[in-house]
Design a protein around this motif. Sequence first.
Motif, PDB file in Angstrom:
ATOM      1  N   UNK A 106       1.062  -1.200  -0.095  1.00  0.00           N
ATOM      2  CA  UNK A 106       0.082  -0.016   0.102  1.00  0.00           C
ATOM      3  C   UNK A 106       0.879   1.125   0.101  1.00  0.00           C
ATOM      4  N   UNK A 107       2.024   1.200   0.966  1.00  0.00           N
ATOM      5  CA  UNK A 107       2.759   2.482   0.721  1.00  0.00           C
ATOM      6  C   UNK A 107       3.590   2.571  -0.756  1.00  0.00           C
ATOM      7  N   UNK A 108       3.661   1.369  -1.441  1.00  0.00           N
ATOM      8  CA  UNK A 108       4.519   1.367  -2.655  1.00  0.00           C
ATOM      9  C   UNK A 108       3.575   2.317  -3.551  1.00  0.00           C
ATOM     10  N   UNK A 109       2.478   1.544  -3.455  1.00  0.00           N
ATOM     11  CA  UNK A 109       1.389   2.327  -4.340  1.00  0.00           C
ATOM     12  C   UNK A 109       0.734   3.515  -4.247  1.00  0.00           C
ATOM     13  N   UNK A 110       0.861   4.100  -3.187  1.00  0.00           N
ATOM     14  CA  UNK A 110       0.669   5.555  -2.639  1.00  0.00           C
ATOM     15  C   UNK A 110       1.822   6.207  -3.088  1.00  0.00           C
ATOM     16  N   UNK A 111       2.930   5.562  -2.807  1.00  0.00           N
ATOM     17  CA  UNK A 111       4.322   6.435  -3.184  1.00  0.00           C
ATOM     18  C   UNK A 111       4.312   6.746  -4.967  1.00  0.00           C
ATOM     19  N   UNK A 112       3.904   5.451  -5.466  1.00  0.00           N
ATOM     20  CA  UNK A 112       4.278   5.522  -6.954  1.00  0.00           C
ATOM     21  C   UNK A 112       3.224   6.595  -7.696  1.00  0.00           C
ATOM     22  N   UNK A 113       1.851   6.817  -6.786  1.00  0.00           N
ATOM     23  CA  UNK A 113       1.089   7.516  -7.345  1.00  0.00           C
ATOM     24  C   UNK A 113       1.431   9.163  -6.897  1.00  0.00           C
ATOM     25  N   UNK A 114       2.249   9.465  -5.769  1.00  0.00           N
ATOM     26  CA  UNK A 114       2.297  10.762  -5.181  1.00  0.00           C
ATOM     27  C   UNK A 114       3.580  11.242  -5.826  1.00  0.00           C
ATOM     28  N   UNK A 115       4.392  10.591  -6.221  1.00  0.00           N
ATOM     29  CA  UNK A 115       5.605  11.014  -6.622  1.00  0.00           C
ATOM     30  C   UNK A 115       5.690  11.993  -7.904  1.00  0.00           C
TER      31      UNK A 115
END
Lengths: 276, 253
Positions: A136-145
Amino acid sequence: MSTASSTLGSSGAATSRRAFHLRMILIVGIVAALEFYGRFVADATLFSPPSKIVQSFFTDIMGDARIVRALWICIVEIAVAYVLSIVFGVTTGLLVGATPFTRRAFFPVVIALYVIPQVSFLPLTILLFGLGPAAKIAFGFSHAIFPIIINVVSGMRTVRELHLNAARSMGASRLDTIRHVVLPHMVPSLFTGLRLGMTLNLLGVILAELYVSNSGVGFFTRLFAEDFNPGPLFALIGSLAIIAIAFNEIVRIAERRLTPGAHRKTIIKTAGKEKQ
Amino acid sequence: MDRAGAQARIIQLAIFALAAGGWYFVTAAGGVSRLLLPSPGEVGTTLLRLIQTKSFWNSVGVTFSSILQAYVIAVVGGIVAGYLVTRSKTAMGVLEPVLAGLFTIPLTLLLPLFILFFGIGPASKIAYGATYAFFPVALNTIAAFGHFDERWLRAAQSMGASRWQTFRHILLPGAFPVLVTGLRIGFVICFASVLGGETIASAVGIGHNIALSAEQMEPGRLYAWIAFVTITAVTLNLLITSIENTIVRRDRK
């Protein structure tokens, strides 16, 4: 794009106060209508009146240690993903925007990656990172960056050559120039990126949470939906909405506090910039 | 193209080659599990085999008809609602912050509710995509028609323009670029949300197939579907950008 401020004249304060009151009346009216609809019209397996949802929030959500834990994990995931995306996004943005050449070489690559619908990578992300918080962290990160990188780069572009020359001719060191000329100019654009980044970060984390249906928030939403138990389902969704609003507010407050005074008026809030 | 531009192109090609080559060598060397990263060759042949099957095009058809239906609902609803809101200063002051505020909440949260109301079929995805895409369209319509420079309107009126002439020659051209931005954002959101809805809860469509391939541990098919979505999205994006540019350029003339 035109600015929102053009509609607010000298009587802006009075008009906006009146609008605020009308808005409150409207919201209260909608809640009352939903209450009436939920109590007397709707199918109880599909819809709950607001009063029952609030009640359900205290009994079913706050009363269940497993759900409270799932919500806390969600909060931690959102925060960690956001901090990571800021650190890596700003660093990448500064590197890409460092010179006109690096911008021309690398910026189109960033834009091209941003165009890909990331949701098609959701099952793959879960496969790679497992069912726990890491995915979930990875998916949020890849969206936000991406919005953060893009807005850092465009922010660096808005620094006027004239101001840089002036600073240099007055004998400012490289560090001084960055500290007093580049950074203050970048702040409005940076915060546009941070605001957008938070919106997409929330989207990414919640998508991944909903996708993983055998643990966490996704498990409970599926459980309540399959049991046709709308009270706790609405309450759980409402809790997540409140978490999302709180995170958005933190970013907005930081924006208001940290934006240098001279730039405050130039922050033009247009609907188009909210989501690219 | 100037020298710096050519050098920039070379770097972009190098990045692409590095990514593709890295993918090839890592899988050829056997460094990673085939389950997580199949070779480019396997993905390519799987995609070629996939597009010859009827079920592939059925899935694509379901997804794209859902996207189209959701988009039409969002565009018609968003433009009508947005335009009506701008006709009254009070309505705009009251409603614009409400819409903008709602749009900052991840509306993905509503997906379980749409599944509850409309079931697991395409209807829930259409409703979800339409609701999500409604907001950028409506907000940009409000931004386009609502925050208009009053002086232009007054100038047109003082020169004796009729209501229709004012709309056709002042309001519409002035509002157009912002309106088009809303339509484009709306489409991107519509596309992603229908796909996301299908990935999370569906029995048909592209998203369902992506999720299914992952669950069945069929990496070749999983990557083939992802590749198909990526290629489609990039193509659509180029198409939309060129349409947008053509319209805006014609508008300027």
